[in-house]
Design a protein around this motif. Structure first.
Motif, PDB file in Angstrom:
ATOM      1  N   GLU A   1       0.847  -1.190   0.000  1.00  0.00           N
ATOM      2  CA  GLU A   1       0.000   0.000   0.000  1.00  0.00           C
ATOM      3  C   GLU A   1       0.882   1.240   0.000  1.00  0.00           C
ATOM      4  OE1 GLU A   1      -2.955   0.120   2.960  1.00  0.00           O
ATOM      5  OE2 GLU A   1      -3.728  -1.892   2.567  1.00  0.00           O
TER       6      GLU A   1
ATOM      7  N   LYS B   1      -3.875 -11.542  -9.209  1.00  0.00           N
ATOM      8  CA  LYS B   1      -5.170 -11.013  -8.789  1.00  0.00           C
ATOM      9  C   LYS B   1      -6.062 -10.740  -9.985  1.00  0.00           C
ATOM     10  CE  LYS B   1      -7.167  -7.862  -5.427  1.00  0.00           C
ATOM     11  NZ  LYS B   1      -7.642  -8.927  -4.576  1.00  0.00           N
TER      12      LYS B   1
ATOM     13  N   GLN C   1     -15.609   3.662  -0.743  1.00  0.00           N
ATOM     14  CA  GLN C   1     -14.951   2.958   0.363  1.00  0.00           C
ATOM     15  C   GLN C   1     -15.832   2.967   1.607  1.00  0.00           C
ATOM     16  OE1 GLN C   1     -11.515   4.933   1.931  1.00  0.00           O
ATOM     17  NE2 GLN C   1     -11.016   3.296   3.371  1.00  0.00           N
TER      18      GLN C   1
ATOM     19  N   HIS D   1     -15.003  -0.735   3.398  1.00  0.00           N
ATOM     20  CA  HIS D   1     -13.638  -1.228   3.221  1.00  0.00           C
ATOM     21  C   HIS D   1     -12.716  -0.580   4.250  1.00  0.00           C
ATOM     22  CE1 HIS D   1     -14.312  -2.354  -1.300  1.00  0.00           C
ATOM     23  NE2 HIS D   1     -14.715  -3.300  -0.477  1.00  0.00           N
TER      24      HIS D   1
ATOM     25  N   SER E   1      -9.509  -0.362   3.914  1.00  0.00           N
ATOM     26  CA  SER E   1      -8.433   0.323   3.194  1.00  0.00           C
ATOM     27  C   SER E   1      -8.926   0.775   1.829  1.00  0.00           C
ATOM     28  CB  SER E   1      -7.234  -0.621   3.035  1.00  0.00           C
ATOM     29  OG  SER E   1      -6.292  -0.084   2.125  1.00  0.00           O
TER      30      SER E   1
ATOM     31  N   GLN F   1      -7.176   0.808  -0.688  1.00  0.00           N
ATOM     32  CA  GLN F   1      -6.575  -0.078  -1.675  1.00  0.00           C
ATOM     33  C   GLN F   1      -7.559  -1.154  -2.125  1.00  0.00           C
ATOM     34  OE1 GLN F   1      -3.564   0.439  -3.011  1.00  0.00           O
ATOM     35  NE2 GLN F   1      -3.388   2.283  -1.752  1.00  0.00           N
ATOM     36  N   THR F   2      -8.431  -1.592  -1.221  1.00  0.00           N
ATOM     37  CA  THR F   2      -9.441  -2.587  -1.573  1.00  0.00           C
ATOM     38  C   THR F   2     -10.436  -2.006  -2.565  1.00  0.00           C
ATOM     39  OG1 THR F   2      -9.234  -3.470   0.673  1.00  0.00           O
ATOM     40  CG2 THR F   2     -11.106  -4.233  -0.627  1.00  0.00           C
ATOM     41  N   THR F   3     -10.742  -0.733  -2.415  1.00  0.00           N
ATOM     42  CA  THR F   3     -11.719  -0.076  -3.289  1.00  0.00           C
ATOM     43  C   THR F   3     -11.133   0.234  -4.658  1.00  0.00           C
ATOM     44  OG1 THR F   3     -12.455   1.013  -1.245  1.00  0.00           O
ATOM     45  CG2 THR F   3     -13.474   1.742  -3.284  1.00  0.00           C
TER      46      THR F   3
END
Length: 381
Positions: free
Chosen positions: A139, A164, A341, A346, A348, A350-352
């Motif tokens: 991240e 991924k 987010q 979420h 983070s 980063q997940t979004t």
């Protein structure tokens, strides 16, 4: 000797733990090493959501079953073979069972943690895997410029490399087909709730009746209404990690929910006692908080529509179309990613961001005007 996996309600240090994973030998004798690991690993907060605990038990259950079927001892880490026990199980998952890489990685994570715990306890003489340096995605942060790791990290060498994949979502045409196939009004509102809010499976199953109100009597004229998801308000609401968050629901959809409660839900609610959950099954009872039966219903409706779909795909659908609309028509300087987010819960950003990568690869312009088209479908129904 047969291995049995299950769950058990335990009282540990005065605290109740429901659905705690437990392994048994011959259904009689407890596998003490595995269960000691469960208590250590889970109760120290390694996995925040108790909904995820059973996956730990299933991972070890499957691993021990694999060893038993091949007459192998989990403690035999110095077996002299070119392939370690864990590596053999990895290949079994990927090749024989044709499991996905992410599923295999998740199982191996728990198994490797078990062996690290076993080494600390002196149950094994060494780990049945090594470590190697790999490039990992980190991240971003404001200290990134002084990170000397070069994006490298030591990882277990038995882990399959992570590729991924982008999340799958429904196009507008598929969404229309799915809703058209949902001729049961209870199932239709279930799908609508998922498509309109992006709630997780357990959040859909436990979404409280108390959160639905008549927007015309609320004294508010906003186009969108805030709903507070609070696991501690006594409504029965469950969120990931029991974290409170606010979501936005369009005024029009809140009216639709209110009509459902006023005119349709009573058909099922009359079959049982007063239930806190909005969604009830055909017996008038709420769906299990894990949302598995709810998922089966959505998958079955998808088959009728000729679509392979599951509940989490509806969450992806909401996120993808909502992000496209927010980027196309930003409102009041709102950051689309930050809004999404918070809406999805979420931890983070980063997940979004994965949804940003997704829409950057999309060429289908049918994702535009998502909410307006849903409104048109609702009016025509």
């Amino acid at each position: 000797m047969e291995i049995v996996w299950g769950t058990k309600d335990l009282l540990i240090a005065g605290q109740p733990y429901q659905g705690f994973p437990i392994l048994l030998w011959d259904s009689m004798e407890s596998c003490s090493q595995a269960n000691q690991f469960f208590r250590y690993y889970l109760l120290r907060g390694e996995i925040g959501s108790k909904q995820s605990w059973p996956s730990t038990g299933r991972a070890l259950y499957d691993y021990f079953s694999f060893l038993q079927a091949h007459e192998l001892d989990w403690r035999n880490v110095d077996r002299g073979e070119a392939k370690s026990l864990v590596a053999a199980y990895r290949d079994y998952c990927l090749v024989t069972c044709e499991l996905g890489r992410n599923t295999t990685r998740q199982r191996l994570t728990y198994i490797c943690k078990f062996y690290e715990f076993a080494l600390q306890k002196g149950w094994v003489t060494r780990l049945p895997f090594g470590h190697e340096e790999r490039t990992v995605k980190r991240e971003t942060s404001f200290l990134e410029h002084i990170d000397s790791s070069g994006g490298k990290a030591l990882v277990n060498d038995v882990m399959p490399r992570c590729y991924k994949s982008l999340p799958k979502f429904l196009s507008m045409a598929q969404t229309k087909s799915l809703l058209k196939a949902a001729d049961n009004p209870h199932h239709r509102i279930m799908i609508q709730l998922a498509l309109r809010t992006g709630l997780r499976r357990n959040e859909l199953a436990t979404f409280p009746l108390a959160y639905v109100f008549d927007p015309d009597k609320a004294g508010r004229n906003e186009r969108n209404l805030r709903v507070l998801l609070d696991p501690y308000d006594g409504s029965g609401m469950e969120t990931k990690g029991s974290k409170e968050r606010q979501i936005w629901v369009s005024r029009k959809f809140m009216s639709e929910l209110y009509r459902y409660v006023s005119k349709v839900r009573g058909e099922r609610a009359s079959l049982g006692k007063n239930q806190k959950a909005l969604l009830l099954n055909h017996l008038g009872k709420p769906y299990g908080s894990a949302g598995k039966s709810l998922n089966r219903i959505i998958s079955k409706i998808g088959k009728l529509a000729g679509i392979e779909v599951h509940t989490h795909m509806l969450r992806h659908t909401y996120a993808t179309h909502t992000l496209v609309n927010l980027q196309r028509d930003p409102q009041n300087g709102l950051d689309p990613l930050v809004f999404l987010q918070r809406q999805l819960g979420h931890g983070s950003i980063q997940t979004t961001i994965v949804y940003l990568h997704l829409i950057n690869e999309m060429a289908d312009k049918a994702v535009f005007a998502y909410d307006d088209e849903l409104n048109q479908m609702a009016e025509a129904a």
